[in-house]
Design a protein around this motif. Structure first.
Motif, PDB file in Angstrom:
ATOM      1  N   SER A 277      16.157  56.783  22.955  1.00 34.09           N
ATOM      2  CA  SER A 277      17.329  57.017  22.101  1.00 34.09           C
ATOM      3  C   SER A 277      17.890  58.428  22.218  1.00 34.09           C
ATOM      4  O   SER A 277      18.774  58.807  21.451  1.00 34.09           O
ATOM      5  CB  SER A 277      16.957  56.739  20.644  1.00 34.09           C
ATOM      6  N   TYR A 278      17.405  59.217  23.175  1.00 38.97           N
ATOM      7  CA  TYR A 278      17.866  60.601  23.325  1.00 38.97           C
ATOM      8  C   TYR A 278      19.371  60.624  23.569  1.00 38.97           C
ATOM      9  O   TYR A 278      19.897  59.869  24.398  1.00 38.97           O
ATOM     10  CB  TYR A 278      17.142  61.265  24.486  1.00 38.97           C
ATOM     11  N   ASP A 279      20.062  61.473  22.823  1.00 39.20           N
ATOM     12  CA  ASP A 279      21.519  61.516  22.924  1.00 39.20           C
ATOM     13  C   ASP A 279      22.019  62.947  22.822  1.00 39.20           C
ATOM     14  O   ASP A 279      21.226  63.903  22.728  1.00 39.20           O
ATOM     15  CB  ASP A 279      22.160  60.624  21.855  1.00 39.20           C
ATOM     16  N   ALA A 280      23.337  63.096  22.811  1.00 40.81           N
ATOM     17  CA  ALA A 280      23.938  64.432  22.797  1.00 40.81           C
ATOM     18  C   ALA A 280      23.595  65.196  21.526  1.00 40.81           C
ATOM     19  O   ALA A 280      23.438  66.428  21.547  1.00 40.81           O
ATOM     20  CB  ALA A 280      25.456  64.310  22.946  1.00 40.81           C
ATOM     21  N   ARG A 281      23.459  64.486  20.408  1.00 42.44           N
ATOM     22  CA  ARG A 281      23.105  65.154  19.148  1.00 42.44           C
ATOM     23  C   ARG A 281      21.703  65.751  19.231  1.00 42.44           C
ATOM     24  O   ARG A 281      21.487  66.901  18.859  1.00 42.44           O
ATOM     25  CB  ARG A 281      23.182  64.165  17.988  1.00 42.44           C
ATOM     26  N   MET A 282      20.736  64.978  19.727  1.00 39.32           N
ATOM     27  CA  MET A 282      19.373  65.498  19.894  1.00 39.32           C
ATOM     28  C   MET A 282      19.369  66.687  20.842  1.00 39.32           C
ATOM     29  O   MET A 282      18.692  67.698  20.599  1.00 39.32           O
ATOM     30  CB  MET A 282      18.444  64.413  20.445  1.00 39.32           C
ATOM     31  N   GLN A 283      20.109  66.569  21.930  1.00 35.96           N
ATOM     32  CA  GLN A 283      20.165  67.655  22.907  1.00 35.96           C
ATOM     33  C   GLN A 283      20.726  68.931  22.285  1.00 35.96           C
ATOM     34  O   GLN A 283      20.199  70.032  22.502  1.00 35.96           O
ATOM     35  CB  GLN A 283      21.008  67.234  24.110  1.00 35.96           C
ATOM     36  N   GLN A 284      21.767  68.803  21.476  1.00 35.40           N
ATOM     37  CA  GLN A 284      22.370  69.967  20.842  1.00 35.40           C
ATOM     38  C   GLN A 284      21.419  70.617  19.849  1.00 35.40           C
ATOM     39  O   GLN A 284      21.312  71.846  19.777  1.00 35.40           O
ATOM     40  CB  GLN A 284      23.673  69.567  20.132  1.00 35.40           C
ATOM     41  N   LEU A 285      20.693  69.797  19.085  1.00 38.35           N
ATOM     42  CA  LEU A 285      19.714  70.345  18.141  1.00 38.35           C
ATOM     43  C   LEU A 285      18.609  71.098  18.879  1.00 38.35           C
ATOM     44  O   LEU A 285      18.196  72.181  18.449  1.00 38.35           O
ATOM     45  CB  LEU A 285      19.111  69.217  17.297  1.00 38.35           C
ATOM     46  N   PRO A 311      14.926  60.270  32.022  1.00 35.81           N
ATOM     47  CA  PRO A 311      15.495  59.479  30.914  1.00 35.81           C
ATOM     48  C   PRO A 311      14.751  58.166  30.713  1.00 35.81           C
ATOM     49  O   PRO A 311      14.514  57.414  31.668  1.00 35.81           O
ATOM     50  CB  PRO A 311      16.943  59.246  31.366  1.00 35.81           C
ATOM     51  N   GLY A 312      14.335  57.921  29.484  1.00 35.50           N
ATOM     52  CA  GLY A 312      13.653  56.684  29.139  1.00 35.50           C
ATOM     53  C   GLY A 312      12.198  56.615  29.543  1.00 35.50           C
ATOM     54  O   GLY A 312      11.539  55.597  29.322  1.00 35.50           O
ATOM     55  N   GLN A 313      11.660  57.702  30.109  1.00 30.60           N
ATOM     56  CA  GLN A 313      10.295  57.671  30.643  1.00 30.60           C
ATOM     57  C   GLN A 313       9.288  58.476  29.829  1.00 30.60           C
ATOM     58  O   GLN A 313       8.172  58.728  30.279  1.00 30.60           O
ATOM     59  CB  GLN A 313      10.292  58.183  32.095  1.00 30.60           C
ATOM     60  N   ALA A 314       9.634  58.873  28.631  1.00 35.23           N
ATOM     61  CA  ALA A 314       8.710  59.643  27.794  1.00 35.23           C
ATOM     62  C   ALA A 314       7.496  58.811  27.410  1.00 35.23           C
ATOM     63  O   ALA A 314       7.587  57.595  27.239  1.00 35.23           O
ATOM     64  CB  ALA A 314       9.424  60.124  26.530  1.00 35.23           C
ATOM     65  N   ASN A 315       6.375  59.471  27.253  1.00 32.97           N
ATOM     66  CA  ASN A 315       5.145  58.824  26.797  1.00 32.97           C
ATOM     67  C   ASN A 315       5.185  58.750  25.264  1.00 32.97           C
ATOM     68  O   ASN A 315       4.987  59.755  24.578  1.00 32.97           O
ATOM     69  CB  ASN A 315       3.938  59.634  27.270  1.00 32.97           C
ATOM     70  N   LEU A 316       5.434  57.570  24.738  1.00 37.72           N
ATOM     71  CA  LEU A 316       5.616  57.417  23.287  1.00 37.72           C
ATOM     72  C   LEU A 316       4.301  57.337  22.524  1.00 37.72           C
ATOM     73  O   LEU A 316       4.304  57.124  21.310  1.00 37.72           O
ATOM     74  CB  LEU A 316       6.479  56.195  22.995  1.00 37.72           C
ATOM     75  N   THR A 317       3.183  57.536  23.213  1.00 41.20           N
ATOM     76  CA  THR A 317       1.908  57.651  22.496  1.00 41.20           C
ATOM     77  C   THR A 317       1.685  59.086  22.001  1.00 41.20           C
ATOM     78  O   THR A 317       0.761  59.343  21.232  1.00 41.20           O
ATOM     79  CB  THR A 317       0.727  57.245  23.384  1.00 41.20           C
ATOM     80  N   ILE A 318       2.527  60.014  22.464  1.00 40.64           N
ATOM     81  CA  ILE A 318       2.439  61.422  22.071  1.00 40.64           C
ATOM     82  C   ILE A 318       3.226  61.628  20.780  1.00 40.64           C
ATOM     83  O   ILE A 318       4.294  61.041  20.582  1.00 40.64           O
ATOM     84  CB  ILE A 318       2.978  62.312  23.202  1.00 40.64           C
ATOM     85  N   ALA A 319       2.722  62.491  19.914  1.00 40.90           N
ATOM     86  CA  ALA A 319       3.304  62.661  18.583  1.00 40.90           C
ATOM     87  C   ALA A 319       4.790  62.999  18.623  1.00 40.90           C
ATOM     88  O   ALA A 319       5.614  62.343  17.971  1.00 40.90           O
ATOM     89  CB  ALA A 319       2.538  63.739  17.816  1.00 40.90           C
ATOM     90  N   SER A 320       5.156  64.051  19.355  1.00 35.07           N
ATOM     91  CA  SER A 320       6.539  64.528  19.282  1.00 35.07           C
ATOM     92  C   SER A 320       7.525  63.512  19.842  1.00 35.07           C
ATOM     93  O   SER A 320       8.656  63.403  19.344  1.00 35.07           O
ATOM     94  CB  SER A 320       6.679  65.868  20.016  1.00 35.07           C
ATOM     95  N   THR A 321       7.127  62.735  20.857  1.00 40.06           N
ATOM     96  CA  THR A 321       8.056  61.747  21.401  1.00 40.06           C
ATOM     97  C   THR A 321       8.105  60.494  20.523  1.00 40.06           C
ATOM     98  O   THR A 321       9.180  59.905  20.343  1.00 40.06           O
ATOM     99  CB  THR A 321       7.665  61.386  22.848  1.00 40.06           C
ATOM    100  N   PHE A 327      12.353  58.286  14.397  1.00 37.59           N
ATOM    101  CA  PHE A 327      13.208  58.833  13.342  1.00 37.59           C
ATOM    102  C   PHE A 327      14.515  59.408  13.872  1.00 37.59           C
ATOM    103  O   PHE A 327      15.331  59.897  13.086  1.00 37.59           O
ATOM    104  CB  PHE A 327      12.448  59.906  12.559  1.00 37.59           C
ATOM    105  N   LYS A 328      14.710  59.359  15.197  1.00 40.12           N
ATOM    106  CA  LYS A 328      15.951  59.854  15.819  1.00 40.12           C
ATOM    107  C   LYS A 328      16.251  61.277  15.362  1.00 40.12           C
ATOM    108  O   LYS A 328      17.358  61.612  14.928  1.00 40.12           O
ATOM    109  CB  LYS A 328      17.132  58.927  15.472  1.00 40.12           C
ATOM    110  N   CYS A 329      15.222  62.146  15.463  1.00 41.66           N
ATOM    111  CA  CYS A 329      15.339  63.499  14.904  1.00 41.66           C
ATOM    112  C   CYS A 329      14.925  64.549  15.930  1.00 41.66           C
ATOM    113  O   CYS A 329      14.387  64.236  16.991  1.00 41.66           O
ATOM    114  CB  CYS A 329      14.465  63.620  13.659  1.00 41.66           C
TER     115      CYS A 329
END
Length: 375
Positions: A277-285, A311-321, A327-329
């Motif tokens: 779900s990474y987008d321009a808003r996340m990138q700007q933050l 893009p789309g290849q993050a390891n979602l078992t890791i806390a920050s990802t 939470f799209k934050c």
């Protein structure tokens, strides 16, 4: 001459200790795991000569590259930790030290004891600005503790900070102590403004069992908690399960997960560019946070760090990802060195407990820079 690790976070095996000139040691593995790198032990000796301590099994440790240009820390009072002559020679870590007193402690990094951890929790509670919540218990029966700093309300941002998923990364809890010291200072303008805008949910130690056991990377069951965030369980990873459930109950507007890196001699962050779900808003933050932190402290840099996820290849078992995607934050892993900050070296202390605390305090300025944009 005696060498012992029979204390909180102690870790070492003695192979040979017949002569100060030839002390041979080995680091113990984490329980039910092949990870090892953390060491913490005490040398008691009345011999008036240099002592040479050889840790013989570092070649097969979790991060053998971390020993290059690394210096161990030592202390006579368990409060002030300084760097000692250390070399990586012939696949061994060789520490040479001339003890100035009969008893001296050595460690991989300045330890953060379980007693100090409990002091931090209850001193924060006593400030009048925080609540101490117990989420449940670890596998060894220790409390999983959450500090809630600020007065919750629907309009305030929810900022989560976790530290020490990997227990040997003790600089992470020093970072949190420094952050809390500033956040609880009612005369600090940054803290006052932040607590008008946000509530902080802080877990100073995500892995108390591993910390006390002297582990590098895992909990009591030998589980790497920072690979458990998609499917944690009370049987194997209650620490993550309990914190994750509380996040789902309360919500998250920003997340910082604090760590230490064995190899890279820099402070840096790892972001969420690879989550679906990474987008321009996340990138700007992310950019705003990094630019603010660069402006506030020369301890931080952005040139060196981990390779970016595709893009789309993050390891979602890791806390920050996992948090970023759920939470799209704004969600970052913050990394500090075990060695020194190569951009701002200190020959006597290297990267230290004190510098970790100051970095934690400075990070609040970067949080303030983005807090109004988080929602």
């Amino acid at each position: 001459m005696k060498i012992t690790c029979n204390f909180d976070s102690g870790n070492i095996d003695v192979i040979k200790a017949d002569s100060p000139a030839d002390i041979q040691l080995a680091i113990r593995k984490d329980n039910n795991s092949d990870f090892y790198q953390w060491f913490h032990f005490r040398l008691n000796s009345s011999s008036p000569e240099p002592h040479t301590l050889r840790i013989t099994n570092v070649k097969e440790s979790a991060y053998p590259g971390g020993w290059q240009d690394y210096q161990a820390v030592a202390s006579y009072d368990r409060e002030h930790w300084f760097r000692v002559d250390t070399h990586y020679i012939n696949d061994e870590l060789v520490i040479t030290h001339y003890p100035e007193a009969e008893s001296v402690y050595f460690a991989y990094f300045a330890p953060y004891s379980y007693e100090r951890h409990m002091d931090l929790l209850h001193q924060t509670q006593a400030s009048g600005l925080a609540q101490l919540l117990e989420l449940g218990e670890t596998l060894d029966g220790r409390d999983m503790s959450l500090l809630v700093v600020g007065e919750p309300s629907a309009t305030k941002k929810k900022i989560w900070i976790t530290a020490r998923q990997h227990p040997g990364e003790s600089m992470a809890e020093w970072f949190v102590e420094g952050l809390l010291d500033r956040l609880l200072d009612e005369d600090d303008a940054v803290a006052r403004r932040l607590l008008e805008e946000a509530v902080f949910y802080i877990v100073p130690n995500m892995n108390p069992d591993g910390s006390v056991r002297g582990h590098l990377r895992t909990n009591a069951a030998g589980v790497n908690l920072n690979r458990e965030w998609q499917t944690p369980s009370m049987a194997q990873s209650p620490e993550v399960y309990l914190v994750r459930q509380k996040m789902l109950e309360i919500g998250v507007d920003m997340f910082l997960d604090i760590h230490g890196d064995e190899n890279l001699p820099y402070n840096f962050v790892a972001g969420a560019e690879g989550v679906p779900s990474y987008d321009a808003r996340m990138q700007q933050l992310e950019q705003s946070f990094k630019q603010a932190l660069l402006a506030v402290t020369p301890e931080f840099q952005t040139e060196f760090g981990y390779e970016l996820d595709a893009p789309g290849q993050a390891n979602l078992t890791i806390a920050s990802t996992w948090v970023a995607e759920q939470f799209k934050c704004l969600s970052y892993t913050v990394e500090m060195p075990f060695k020194d900050n190569a951009n701002l070296p200190d020959a006597a202390y290297g990267w230290s407990d004190v510098r970790s605390m100051k970095f934690g305090a400075d990070t609040l300025v970067a949080v303030l820079a983005v807090v109004k944009q988080l929602r």
